[in-house]
Design an enzyme around this catalytic site. Structure first.
Site, PDB file in Angstrom:
ATOM      1  N   CYS A 166      33.544 -14.087  41.400  1.00  0.00           N
ATOM      2  CA  CYS A 166      33.481 -12.665  41.025  1.00  0.00           C
ATOM      3  C   CYS A 166      33.851 -12.411  39.569  1.00  0.00           C
ATOM      4  O   CYS A 166      33.516 -11.358  39.032  1.00  0.00           O
ATOM      5  CB  CYS A 166      34.374 -11.836  41.927  1.00  0.00           C
ATOM      6  SG  CYS A 166      33.801 -11.889  43.615  1.00  0.00           S
ATOM      7  N   HIS A 218      36.347  -4.665  39.148  1.00  0.00           N
ATOM      8  CA  HIS A 218      35.511  -5.414  40.094  1.00  0.00           C
ATOM      9  C   HIS A 218      35.397  -4.590  41.375  1.00  0.00           C
ATOM     10  O   HIS A 218      36.386  -4.052  41.876  1.00  0.00           O
ATOM     11  CB  HIS A 218      36.173  -6.759  40.387  1.00  0.00           C
ATOM     12  CG  HIS A 218      35.446  -7.555  41.423  1.00  0.00           C
ATOM     13  ND1 HIS A 218      34.074  -7.670  41.445  1.00  0.00           N
ATOM     14  CD2 HIS A 218      35.886  -8.287  42.483  1.00  0.00           C
ATOM     15  CE1 HIS A 218      33.710  -8.427  42.469  1.00  0.00           C
ATOM     16  NE2 HIS A 218      34.796  -8.805  43.113  1.00  0.00           N
ATOM     17  N   ASN A 260      29.990  -5.559  47.528  1.00  0.00           N
ATOM     18  CA  ASN A 260      30.574  -6.534  46.595  1.00  0.00           C
ATOM     19  C   ASN A 260      29.459  -7.456  46.105  1.00  0.00           C
ATOM     20  O   ASN A 260      28.954  -8.282  46.860  1.00  0.00           O
ATOM     21  CB  ASN A 260      31.672  -7.332  47.305  1.00  0.00           C
ATOM     22  CG  ASN A 260      32.342  -8.347  46.382  1.00  0.00           C
ATOM     23  OD1 ASN A 260      31.849  -8.637  45.297  1.00  0.00           O
ATOM     24  ND2 ASN A 260      33.452  -8.897  46.831  1.00  0.00           N
TER      25      ASN A 260
HETATM   26  N1  ACO Z   1      34.061  -4.506  61.923  1.00  0.00           N
HETATM   27  C1  ACO Z   1      35.048  -4.238  62.816  1.00  0.00           C
HETATM   28  N2  ACO Z   1      36.181  -4.961  62.876  1.00  0.00           N
HETATM   29  C2  ACO Z   1      36.334  -5.965  62.023  1.00  0.00           C
HETATM   30  C3  ACO Z   1      35.360  -6.289  61.067  1.00  0.00           C
HETATM   31  C4  ACO Z   1      34.181  -5.507  61.040  1.00  0.00           C
HETATM   32  N3  ACO Z   1      33.191  -5.716  60.161  1.00  0.00           N
HETATM   33  N4  ACO Z   1      35.794  -7.339  60.337  1.00  0.00           N
HETATM   34  C5  ACO Z   1      37.006  -7.663  60.799  1.00  0.00           C
HETATM   35  N5  ACO Z   1      37.335  -6.842  61.831  1.00  0.00           N
HETATM   36  C6  ACO Z   1      38.570  -6.819  62.610  1.00  0.00           C
HETATM   37  C7  ACO Z   1      39.304  -8.137  62.593  1.00  0.00           C
HETATM   38  O1  ACO Z   1      38.777  -9.011  63.566  1.00  0.00           O
HETATM   39  C8  ACO Z   1      40.713  -7.689  62.929  1.00  0.00           C
HETATM   40  O2  ACO Z   1      40.803  -7.480  64.310  1.00  0.00           O
HETATM   41  P1  ACO Z   1      42.172  -7.846  65.109  1.00  0.00           P
HETATM   42  O3  ACO Z   1      43.225  -6.938  64.526  1.00  0.00           O
HETATM   43  O4  ACO Z   1      41.814  -7.528  66.526  1.00  0.00           O
HETATM   44  O5  ACO Z   1      42.425  -9.294  64.832  1.00  0.00           O
HETATM   45  C9  ACO Z   1      40.831  -6.313  62.254  1.00  0.00           C
HETATM   46  O6  ACO Z   1      39.466  -5.891  62.027  1.00  0.00           O
HETATM   47  C10 ACO Z   1      41.584  -6.326  60.941  1.00  0.00           C
HETATM   48  O7  ACO Z   1      41.121  -7.409  60.113  1.00  0.00           O
HETATM   49  P2  ACO Z   1      41.688  -7.667  58.669  1.00  0.00           P
HETATM   50  O8  ACO Z   1      40.979  -8.856  58.095  1.00  0.00           O
HETATM   51  O9  ACO Z   1      43.189  -7.717  58.721  1.00  0.00           O
HETATM   52  O10 ACO Z   1      41.226  -6.309  57.913  1.00  0.00           O
HETATM   53  P3  ACO Z   1      41.562  -5.798  56.463  1.00  0.00           P
HETATM   54  O11 ACO Z   1      42.095  -4.442  56.547  1.00  0.00           O
HETATM   55  O12 ACO Z   1      42.339  -6.814  55.666  1.00  0.00           O
HETATM   56  O13 ACO Z   1      40.110  -5.672  55.813  1.00  0.00           O
HETATM   57  C11 ACO Z   1      38.722  -6.898  54.223  1.00  0.00           C
HETATM   58  C12 ACO Z   1      39.282  -6.833  55.674  1.00  0.00           C
HETATM   59  C13 ACO Z   1      37.798  -5.718  54.051  1.00  0.00           C
HETATM   60  C14 ACO Z   1      37.947  -8.201  54.093  1.00  0.00           C
HETATM   61  C15 ACO Z   1      39.865  -6.829  53.198  1.00  0.00           C
HETATM   62  O14 ACO Z   1      40.883  -7.720  53.553  1.00  0.00           O
HETATM   63  C16 ACO Z   1      39.417  -7.183  51.775  1.00  0.00           C
HETATM   64  O15 ACO Z   1      38.691  -6.448  51.147  1.00  0.00           O
HETATM   65  N6  ACO Z   1      39.922  -8.295  51.230  1.00  0.00           N
HETATM   66  C17 ACO Z   1      39.718  -8.689  49.817  1.00  0.00           C
HETATM   67  C18 ACO Z   1      38.315  -9.060  49.495  1.00  0.00           C
HETATM   68  C19 ACO Z   1      38.248  -9.473  48.041  1.00  0.00           C
HETATM   69  O16 ACO Z   1      38.731  -8.808  47.136  1.00  0.00           O
HETATM   70  N7  ACO Z   1      37.684 -10.629  47.752  1.00  0.00           N
HETATM   71  C20 ACO Z   1      37.741 -11.133  46.373  1.00  0.00           C
HETATM   72  C21 ACO Z   1      36.506 -10.991  45.671  1.00  0.00           C
HETATM   73  S1  ACO Z   1      35.141 -11.628  46.568  1.00  0.00           S
HETATM   74  C22 ACO Z   1      34.569 -13.075  45.769  1.00  0.00           C
HETATM   75  O17 ACO Z   1      35.205 -13.670  44.941  1.00  0.00           O
HETATM   76  C23 ACO Z   1      33.232 -13.631  46.246  1.00  0.00           C
END
Ligand code: ACO
Length: 317
Positions: A113, A244, A274
């Site tokens: 990224c 970003h 993203n």
């Molecule tokens: N729809 C419904 N539920 C979902 C989905 C979905 N699409 N995806 C995950 N869940 C569920 C999970 O299974 C979990 O369920 P559980 O509680 O029963 O286990 C629950 O939702 C919570 O999951 P988390 O992963 O804890 O959710 P979070 O609030 O952290 O959001 C996300 C996930 C959006 C991925 C977030 O963590 C994020 O944005 N992280 C950073 C991403 C980023 O910045 N990446 C760096 C750049 S990317 C690159 O370099 C290519």
């Protein structure tokens, strides 16, 4: 003293739009979950046969038009991408052949990224050193090609697009500073395999999302303070933050830490998802073309991604 300045910006998004309700039909998710956790509403997906370089070429031609320059004027190409058309030649070279600026250096940077931030920093240094006069920094991706469309935890996040800037020499800044960083000890938290390492064959993006989230927020606010301190500027000096576009919550948390109102933050994640290396130049071009970012204003660009790698650029537009 020679500085580099942004002569023109450009971007391109593929025609096909994939909405959250489209995704509801593909994986076990809801529009509400995606909006609440990420802020994303829709994203663009490349057509069959449309490659990363196809998207980049459109963005670059738009940047050249904006700068009033011809493709043959370009004398340096730095291309950030994690989704190259080929193992080699690199995307910079493939683009160079299309632009017709034969013989000039052209290469790609694979820092996920933050690929555009790395490309921009290198283009800036070559212009400052007097070794380039029309330098392209590009970020372009077809992440849809390395997304597992059956995995709801990543399928809702990633998308395709391209952005570019053309830099030229100037006696006034311009780019005031760039800062680049990496910490490879986080290599397993966010990666895409399928390279030559037989131990990591899964090509689809693999991410421990909530762990990445925490490191991203703390690293990005430190990175912004680093850029401001290096230029003896207060947070209040910033007219725009161009972050970003990974997740609206990360952007909001970063803005809160900086006491920066969201009105001064460019956000496109809702419409673009993203797009990794393409995300910052896409947001920048949107900011410029929408008339929000004006000449003379101070803006901070920043990105964070797989590696981890991260970087910033403080720019007087
Ligand atoms: N729809 C419904 N539920 C979902 C989905 C979905 N699409 N995806 C995950 N869940 C569920 C999970 O299974 C979990 O369920 P559980 O509680 O029963 O286990 C629950 O939702 C919570 O999951 P988390 O992963 O804890 O959710 P979070 O609030 O952290 O959001 C996300 C996930 C959006 C991925 C977030 O963590 C994020 O944005 N992280 C950073 C991403 C980023 O910045 N990446 C760096 C750049 S990317 C690159 O370099 C290519």
């Amino acid at each position: 003293m020679i500085y580099s300045r942004i002569a023109g910006t450009g971007s391109y998004l593929p025609e096909k739009v994939l909405t959250n309700s489209d995704l509801e039909k593909m994986v076990d998710t809801t529009d509400e979950w995606i909006r609440e956790r990420t802020g994303i509403e829709r994203r663009h997906i490349a057509a069959e046969g449309e490659t990363t370089v196809d998207l980049a070429e459109r963005a670059v031609r738009a940047a050249l038009d904006a700068a009033g320059c011809k493709p043959e004027d370009v004398d340096f190409i730095a291309f950030g991408t994690t989704t190259p058309d080929l193992w080699f030649p690199n995307c910079g070279v493939l683009l160079q052949a299309r632009l017709g600026c034969r013989g000039v250096p052209a290469f790609s940077v694979e820092t996920a990224c933050s690929g555009f931030m790395y490309a921009l920093a290198m283009a800036d240094k070559f212009v400052r050193a007097g070794e380039a006069r029309r330098a392209l920094a590009i970020g372009a991706e077809t992440l849809s090609r390395i997304t597992d469309w059956t995995d709801r935890s990543t399928a809702v996040l990633f998308a395709d697009g391209a952005g570019a800037v053309l830099l030229e020499p100037s006696t006034e800044p311009g780019i005031l500073s760039t800062h680049l960083h990496a910490d490879g000890t986080y290599k397993d938290m966010l990666y895409s395999g399928g390279g030559t390492d037989a131990r990591k064959t899964r090509r689809a993006i693999t991410m421990t999302g909530n762990e990445v989230f925490k490191v991203a927020v703390s690293t990005l606010s430190k990175s912004i303070d680093e850029a401001l301190a290096a230029n003896h500027l207060e947070r209040s000096a910033l007219d725009w933050l161009v972050p970003h576009q990974a997740n609206l919550r990360i952007i909001q948390a970063t803005a809160r830490k900086l006491d920066l109102p969201m009105e001064r933050v460019i956000t496109t994640v809702q419409d673009h998802g993203n797009t990794s290396a393409a995300s910052v130049p896409l947001a920048l071009d949107y900011g410029v073309r929408s008339g929000k970012i004006q000449r003379g204003q101070l803006m901070l660009l920043e990105a964070f991604g797989g590696g981890f790698t991260w970087g910033s650029a403080l720019i007087r537009y």
